[in-house]
Scaffold this active site. Structure first.
Site, PDB file in Angstrom:
ATOM      1  N   ASP A  43      19.383   2.118  29.216  1.00 34.90           N
ATOM      2  CA  ASP A  43      20.235   1.237  29.978  1.00 34.90           C
ATOM      3  C   ASP A  43      19.539   1.101  31.366  1.00 34.90           C
ATOM      4  O   ASP A  43      19.619  -0.020  31.881  1.00 34.90           O
ATOM      5  CB  ASP A  43      21.474   1.169  29.590  1.00 34.90           C
ATOM      6  CG  ASP A  43      22.041   0.731  28.388  1.00 34.90           C
ATOM      7  OD1 ASP A  43      21.535  -0.029  27.671  1.00 34.90           O
ATOM      8  OD2 ASP A  43      23.334   1.004  28.268  1.00 34.90           O
ATOM      9  N   GLY A  44      19.339   2.231  31.939  1.00 35.11           N
ATOM     10  CA  GLY A  44      18.955   2.385  33.410  1.00 35.11           C
ATOM     11  C   GLY A  44      17.583   1.405  33.686  1.00 35.11           C
ATOM     12  O   GLY A  44      17.319   0.719  34.441  1.00 35.11           O
ATOM     13  N   ASN A 113      25.799  -4.370  36.812  1.00 36.40           N
ATOM     14  CA  ASN A 113      27.039  -3.399  36.157  1.00 36.40           C
ATOM     15  C   ASN A 113      28.223  -3.522  37.132  1.00 36.40           C
ATOM     16  O   ASN A 113      29.190  -4.207  36.755  1.00 36.40           O
ATOM     17  CB  ASN A 113      26.482  -2.357  35.725  1.00 36.40           C
ATOM     18  CG  ASN A 113      26.032  -2.014  34.274  1.00 36.40           C
ATOM     19  OD1 ASN A 113      25.808  -2.952  33.716  1.00 36.40           O
ATOM     20  ND2 ASN A 113      25.578  -0.819  33.998  1.00 36.40           N
TER      21      ASN A 113
END
Length: 253
Positions: A43-44, A113
């Site tokens: 995800d990073g 995010n």
């Protein structure tokens, strides 16, 4: 959709090996020449890829080669073209952060995010929270607070016991981390078009840092956050495993 695919990979052996395998099968073009970008990592790395390609027309399809892959699809080299044709698209608007520091400098950043404020010293932070120019909480004593998008609601926000937001909802979640006073304040749900401002109280005694998707700014005195409607991140998911489905499923585990 044509077959012009750009493969980008995180800096791990697993991701680099996966990229080499996929390039051998499907070829490769530069991201600015691609019809679709395939990101290989966790995800990073997906967040990094979305930030780096936000000015390009191609959507991003992620395949998980990392440890966390909420925004990623399962890795499999076979049948990729068919998967890309069948993929479902989700559109996400990031948050924009404008942070003013003690030295008078101003820093701007985008967050897919969340934007978070965190204490940067041994004592709890003291924050004043305003929404659309109106003070809503005169003083929040806490370890920190964050404002997140629906896409980010299962990340740091969820770890801080914030709510999971359906991807189609036009709301943002404001969540406190280890709130001491008001002791039972757990946060708020706000309209997507709300402008949220944090003012740091007792800035010298209680220093605070701000973070937008791992872009950190220290010694902030105020942070203003709003949804950036002009930027649209296009993310692709396999059918039945889109972001909306994942957000719902996450609440029943």
């Amino acid at each position: 959709m044509s077959r012009n695919i750009a493969f980008v990979a995180s800096n791990t052996d697993v991701s680099r090996k996966a990229r080499a395998e996929l390039v051998a099968l499907y070829g490769d073009v530069a991201p600015d020449k691609a019809d679709i970008i395939v990101a290989l990592g966790g995800d990073g790395f997906m967040l990094q890829t979305l930030h780096e390609t936000q000015s390009l027309r191609a959507p991003v399809y992620g395949m998980n080669c990392g440890t966390v892959g909420f925004l990623m699809n399962e890795y499999s080299p076979e049948g990729l073209i068919d998967r890309l044709f069948a993929a479902e698209e989700e559109v996400i608007n990031p948050l924009s952060m404008r942070a003013e520091c003690r030295d008078g400098s101003v820093h701007e950043a985008l967050a897919i995010n969340e934007v978070s404020l965190l204490r940067a010293g041994p004592q709890a932070a003291k924050l004043r929270i305003s929404v659309d120019g109106k003070v809503r909480l005169e003083e929040l004593v806490c370890d920190g607070a964050l404002l997140c998008t629906p896409a980010g609601s299962t990340a740091y926000n969820y770890s801080a016991h914030g709510p999971i937001l359906p991807i189609g909802s036009d709301v943002l979640a404001l969540t406190a981390m280890s709130a001491f006073r008001p002791r039972r304040w757990r946060g708020a749900l706000l309209p997507k078009n709300a402008v949220v401002r944090f003012d740091v109280l007792q800035v010298e005694k209680r220093p605070v840092m701000a973070d937008a998707d791992s872009r950190s700014v220290r010694d902030v005195v105020s942070v203003e956050i709003r949804s950036e409607e002009a930027i649209r991140h296009r993310i692709l998911f396999d059918p039945g495993h889109g972001l909306e489905e994942r957000l719902i499923r996450e609440q029943f585990v």
